[in-house]
Design an enzyme around this catalytic site. Structure first.
Site, PDB file in Angstrom:
ATOM      1  N   GLY A 172       0.770  -1.238   0.000  1.00  0.00           N
ATOM      2  CA  GLY A 172       0.000   0.000   0.000  1.00  0.00           C
ATOM      3  C   GLY A 172       0.804   1.292   0.000  1.00  0.00           C
ATOM      4  O   GLY A 172       0.358   2.300  -0.534  1.00  0.00           O
ATOM      5  N   ARG A 228      -5.457   0.337  -7.009  1.00  0.00           N
ATOM      6  CA  ARG A 228      -4.266   1.002  -6.467  1.00  0.00           C
ATOM      7  C   ARG A 228      -3.846   2.169  -7.352  1.00  0.00           C
ATOM      8  O   ARG A 228      -3.185   3.100  -6.903  1.00  0.00           O
ATOM      9  CB  ARG A 228      -3.090   0.018  -6.368  1.00  0.00           C
ATOM     10  CG  ARG A 228      -3.271  -1.092  -5.343  1.00  0.00           C
ATOM     11  CD  ARG A 228      -1.948  -1.807  -5.111  1.00  0.00           C
ATOM     12  NE  ARG A 228      -2.099  -3.118  -4.506  1.00  0.00           N
ATOM     13  CZ  ARG A 228      -2.177  -3.337  -3.188  1.00  0.00           C
ATOM     14  NH1 ARG A 228      -2.113  -2.335  -2.344  1.00  0.00           N
ATOM     15  NH2 ARG A 228      -2.304  -4.570  -2.729  1.00  0.00           N
ATOM     16  N   ASP A 245      -5.809  -0.804  -2.099  1.00  0.00           N
ATOM     17  CA  ASP A 245      -6.542  -1.713  -3.000  1.00  0.00           C
ATOM     18  C   ASP A 245      -7.802  -2.278  -2.361  1.00  0.00           C
ATOM     19  O   ASP A 245      -7.988  -2.238  -1.144  1.00  0.00           O
ATOM     20  CB  ASP A 245      -5.657  -2.897  -3.379  1.00  0.00           C
ATOM     21  CG  ASP A 245      -5.520  -3.896  -2.215  1.00  0.00           C
ATOM     22  OD1 ASP A 245      -5.203  -3.470  -1.092  1.00  0.00           O
ATOM     23  OD2 ASP A 245      -5.769  -5.099  -2.423  1.00  0.00           O
ATOM     24  N   ASP A 288      -5.199   1.353  10.393  1.00  0.00           N
ATOM     25  CA  ASP A 288      -6.601   0.966  10.522  1.00  0.00           C
ATOM     26  C   ASP A 288      -6.765   0.339  11.913  1.00  0.00           C
ATOM     27  O   ASP A 288      -6.909   1.057  12.908  1.00  0.00           O
ATOM     28  CB  ASP A 288      -6.896   0.002   9.367  1.00  0.00           C
ATOM     29  CG  ASP A 288      -8.361  -0.293   9.176  1.00  0.00           C
ATOM     30  OD1 ASP A 288      -9.122  -0.218  10.143  1.00  0.00           O
ATOM     31  OD2 ASP A 288      -8.754  -0.631   8.047  1.00  0.00           O
ATOM     32  N   GLU A 311       3.881   4.404   6.174  1.00  0.00           N
ATOM     33  CA  GLU A 311       2.711   3.548   5.991  1.00  0.00           C
ATOM     34  C   GLU A 311       1.589   4.337   5.318  1.00  0.00           C
ATOM     35  O   GLU A 311       1.438   5.545   5.565  1.00  0.00           O
ATOM     36  CB  GLU A 311       2.296   3.008   7.380  1.00  0.00           C
ATOM     37  CG  GLU A 311       1.105   2.115   7.431  1.00  0.00           C
ATOM     38  CD  GLU A 311       1.191   0.850   6.614  1.00  0.00           C
ATOM     39  OE1 GLU A 311       1.437   0.958   5.403  1.00  0.00           O
ATOM     40  OE2 GLU A 311       0.959  -0.246   7.167  1.00  0.00           O
ATOM     41  N   ASP A 312       0.815   3.687   4.500  1.00  0.00           N
ATOM     42  CA  ASP A 312      -0.293   4.380   3.827  1.00  0.00           C
ATOM     43  C   ASP A 312      -1.451   4.623   4.787  1.00  0.00           C
ATOM     44  O   ASP A 312      -2.002   5.716   4.838  1.00  0.00           O
ATOM     45  CB  ASP A 312      -0.758   3.612   2.578  1.00  0.00           C
ATOM     46  CG  ASP A 312      -1.054   2.158   2.864  1.00  0.00           C
ATOM     47  OD1 ASP A 312      -0.387   1.571   3.733  1.00  0.00           O
ATOM     48  OD2 ASP A 312      -1.963   1.585   2.220  1.00  0.00           O
ATOM     49  N   LYS A 323      -7.358   5.882  10.370  1.00  0.00           N
ATOM     50  CA  LYS A 323      -8.782   5.566  10.536  1.00  0.00           C
ATOM     51  C   LYS A 323      -8.982   5.120  11.988  1.00  0.00           C
ATOM     52  O   LYS A 323      -9.055   3.928  12.293  1.00  0.00           O
ATOM     53  CB  LYS A 323      -9.162   4.444   9.560  1.00  0.00           C
ATOM     54  CG  LYS A 323     -10.646   4.349   9.285  1.00  0.00           C
ATOM     55  CD  LYS A 323     -11.005   3.042   8.631  1.00  0.00           C
ATOM     56  CE  LYS A 323     -10.739   3.007   7.152  1.00  0.00           C
ATOM     57  NZ  LYS A 323     -11.155   1.700   6.563  1.00  0.00           N
ATOM     58  N   PHE A 374     -14.371   2.181   3.702  1.00  0.00           N
ATOM     59  CA  PHE A 374     -13.295   1.439   3.034  1.00  0.00           C
ATOM     60  C   PHE A 374     -12.808   2.267   1.850  1.00  0.00           C
ATOM     61  O   PHE A 374     -13.576   2.591   0.945  1.00  0.00           O
ATOM     62  CB  PHE A 374     -13.781   0.075   2.569  1.00  0.00           C
ATOM     63  CG  PHE A 374     -12.634  -0.830   2.206  1.00  0.00           C
ATOM     64  CD1 PHE A 374     -12.018  -1.621   3.152  1.00  0.00           C
ATOM     65  CD2 PHE A 374     -12.146  -0.861   0.900  1.00  0.00           C
ATOM     66  CE1 PHE A 374     -10.933  -2.434   2.826  1.00  0.00           C
ATOM     67  CE2 PHE A 374     -11.066  -1.667   0.565  1.00  0.00           C
ATOM     68  CZ  PHE A 374     -10.463  -2.456   1.530  1.00  0.00           C
ATOM     69  N   VAL A 375     -11.531   2.623   1.888  1.00  0.00           N
ATOM     70  CA  VAL A 375     -11.001   3.510   0.855  1.00  0.00           C
ATOM     71  C   VAL A 375     -10.013   2.779  -0.049  1.00  0.00           C
ATOM     72  O   VAL A 375      -9.307   1.858   0.383  1.00  0.00           O
ATOM     73  CB  VAL A 375     -10.330   4.767   1.465  1.00  0.00           C
ATOM     74  CG1 VAL A 375     -11.363   5.702   2.045  1.00  0.00           C
ATOM     75  CG2 VAL A 375      -9.289   4.394   2.507  1.00  0.00           C
TER      76      VAL A 375
END
Ligand code: PRP
Length: 175
Positions: free
Chosen positions: A44, A165, A159, A103, A99-100, A131, A152-153
């Protein structure tokens, strides 16, 4: 999600770019003269890492580990699997994990715990997205881009089932 039917954009590529400008300015101030190791978590984070380091005009190293927590669904499985481990020496290095999205926090908590045992000179976390509604373990984010709602993104490296992506914007995946 049908991407030809204009997905709902949560954060535009322009907003993402200005967010990364802001993060890079602070990271530059904190790491100038230190030659940090920027450690991205694949897959990610690849796009965020690429855009972040182009804004950092001082010597640094880039490394990736590949961890996976989602399997093929939209719910984090909670089990972290190491798909490709760490190859760089971490001891006495200034390590910045890139990190992207945070969560549940389980992926990054796992990696930070692993890295801490290797005695880096410093260890910090940079995340583009947070998040917090989904958190299962406390995570301190040193450099945070954007806090997002519990949707959910996809896009900008993130992805669903390995798709989306390549979207330049961060978009909400419809049910
Ligand atoms: C996603 C994302 C983070 C992680 C965050 O990765 O890129 O690494 O989940 O979730 P958590 O905070 O609940 O642990 P994923 O496991 O989907 O793999 P990918 O990066 O290869 O898509």
């Amino acid at each position: 999600m049908n991407i030809e039917r204009s997905p709902e954009v949560l954060t535009s590529s322009r907003e993402i770019a200005s967010t990364i400008d802001r993060l890079a300015a602070v990271i530059r101030r904190d790491y100038l003269g230190k030659e940090p190791l920027l450690l991205g978590i694949l897959k990610g984070s690849f796009m965020f890492m690429a855009d972040l380091i182009r804004r950092l005009d001082f010597p640094l190293e880039v490394e990736f580990v590949r961890l996976s927590s989602y399997g093929r669904g939209t719910e984090s499985s909670g089990r972290i699997s190491v798909v490709q481990g760490l190859r760089s020496v971490v001891r006495n290095r200034d390590v910045l994990v890139v990190e992207d999205i945070i969560d549940t926090g389980l992926t990054v908590a796992y990696l930070l715990g692993y890295l801490r045992k290797k005695k880096p000179a410093s260890l910090r976390l940079c995340a583009l997205l947070d998040k917090p509604a989904r958190r299962k373990t406390a995570v301190h984010i040193d450099y945070l881009g954007i806090t997002i709602p519990d949707r959910f993104v996809v896009g900008y490296g993130l992805d669903f089932d390995e798709k989306f992506r390549n979207l330049p914007d961060l978009c909400i995946l419809e049910d």
